[in-house]
Design an enzyme around this catalytic site. Structure first.
Site, PDB file in Angstrom:
ATOM      1  CB  SER A 107      -0.948  -0.042   1.208  1.00  0.00           C
ATOM      2  OG  SER A 107      -1.971   0.909   1.083  1.00  0.00           O
ATOM      3  CG  ASP A 115      -4.252  -1.498   0.156  1.00  0.00           C
ATOM      4  OD1 ASP A 115      -3.330  -2.069   0.761  1.00  0.00           O
ATOM      5  OD2 ASP A 115      -4.445  -0.269   0.208  1.00  0.00           O
TER       6      ASP A 115
END
Length: 350
Positions: A74, A186
């Site tokens: 991320s 993510d």
């Protein structure tokens, strides 16, 4: 004329040497040189808390700790790639400021998220262009989650912009990236602090930076007045609830992963009070700088380990002694004159 015993003796010698298979000479194998020491850096996810990674990187530069490879999930993946691409700290700060919600909020044409990725992609494209992982100044990788297969995916090749859009695609907020048969979202969903990935890429020791989002307490902000304009401000509250739930899940999974793949050093900046969607707060960078400075001695020890020259190679083994099969012949050699003595003893006497 040769006697029978002499003939037998010569035949034994000939037969013995013919049975010997010649062994080619084999020089001793040189020992493998020791593998170069590699120190990795794993950066965890956490949205706006990721500014803490900049503070940690500043301390690493200040202490001259050499980093050989970087892996992140991320926002940690975004910082790793931008830093490995050679961007300055100020340029990376500007990326954080430029990706604040009010700056990137555009409708998502795919209808898979609340916010489209057009503006985010434009910012990254302006900085990175068409560069790939092969263009970075050090080995680097980012984690993503394949929603189709339910597996974590390590991305260390291909276009940088596409990889960053994938690793930071917060479910329901930012759209996933379709790559072949994969639907990439993510990286924090399945591997928020990829110490194991850094180890797989060749790091013998890993420094990990965890952005713990699961603080000890959580409370909802007071509801605004029931007015039409006030109702539009409820989205941050909804994001806070969803973010808290996701943080609890990720924190528990990260604890288990670190138990199985412990880093050489874990840095945990105090960033639990920074909202995950607050990309403009400077508290994260200060917290990362302070947390890394508190562990300066441990960082210097890792620096000494990394810079220590490799152990000298052991001396080569001595050559084997040449084989001498004639020293141990498998037969009894008759003594000289034995046949003549026997003939004189057993023959007719004068």
């Amino acid at each position: 004329m040769m006697s029978d015993s002499s003939s037998t003796w010569l035949e034994q010698i000939r037969s013995y040497f013919e049975s010997l298979s010649p062994q080619p000479f084999a020089a001793p194998t040189a020992p493998e040189p020791p593998a170069p020491r590699r120190l990795g850096l794993a950066l965890g996810g956490g949205g706006g808390k990721g500014m803490a990674h900049l503070g940690v990187l500043q301390v690493l530069e200040e202490l001259a700790v050499p980093i050989d490879l970087m892996v992140g999930s991320s926002v940690g993946g975004a910082v790793a790639v931008l830093y490995a691409a050679g961007l300055s700290f100020e340029a990376i700060r500007e990326v954080f400021r430029g990706t604040a919600l009010h700056r990137i909020a555009v409708p998502d044409p795919t209808r898979t998220a609340l916010i489209g990725q057009r503006r985010r992609e434009a910012i990254l494209r302006q900085l990175l262009g068409d560069r790939t992982f092969a263009d970075l100044r050090m080995p680097c990788a980012v984690m993503a989650t394949d929603l189709a297969s339910g597996r974590a995916v390590l991305i260390d090749e291909g276009p940088l912009v596409e990889a960053l859009l994938a690793t930071t695609a917060i479910p329901s907020i930012l759209p996933p990236v379709v790559r072949g048969d994969m639907i990439l979202a993510d990286g924090s969903i399945l591997n928020n602090l990829p110490v194991d990935a850094a180890q797989r890429l060749g790091a013998q020791r890993v420094i990990a930076v965890a952005l713990n989002d699961a603080g000890p307490s959580f409370a909802l902000a007071p509801l605004p007045d029931d007015k039409p304009m006030a109702r539009l401000t409820l989205a941050p509250q909804q994001f806070a609830i969803a973010g808290r739930a996701l943080a609890l899940l990720i924190n528990q999974a990260t604890t288990l992963q670190l138990r199985d793949n412990p880093p050489a050093l874990l840095i945990s900046p105090a960033v639990a009070d920074i909202p995950i969607l607050d990309m403009t707060s400077t508290k994260g960078e200060q917290a990362g700088f302070a947390a890394a400075h508190e562990l300066a001695d441990e960082l210097l020890a890792l620096r000494a380990w990394r810079l220590e020259p490799p152990a000298p190679l052991p001396a080569p083994a001595p050559l084997p002694a040449p084989a001498r099969p004639w020293l141990n012949l498998p037969f009894q050699m008759p003594r000289w004159g034995e046949e003549q003595v026997a003939q004189r003893t057993d023959g007719p006497q004068p």
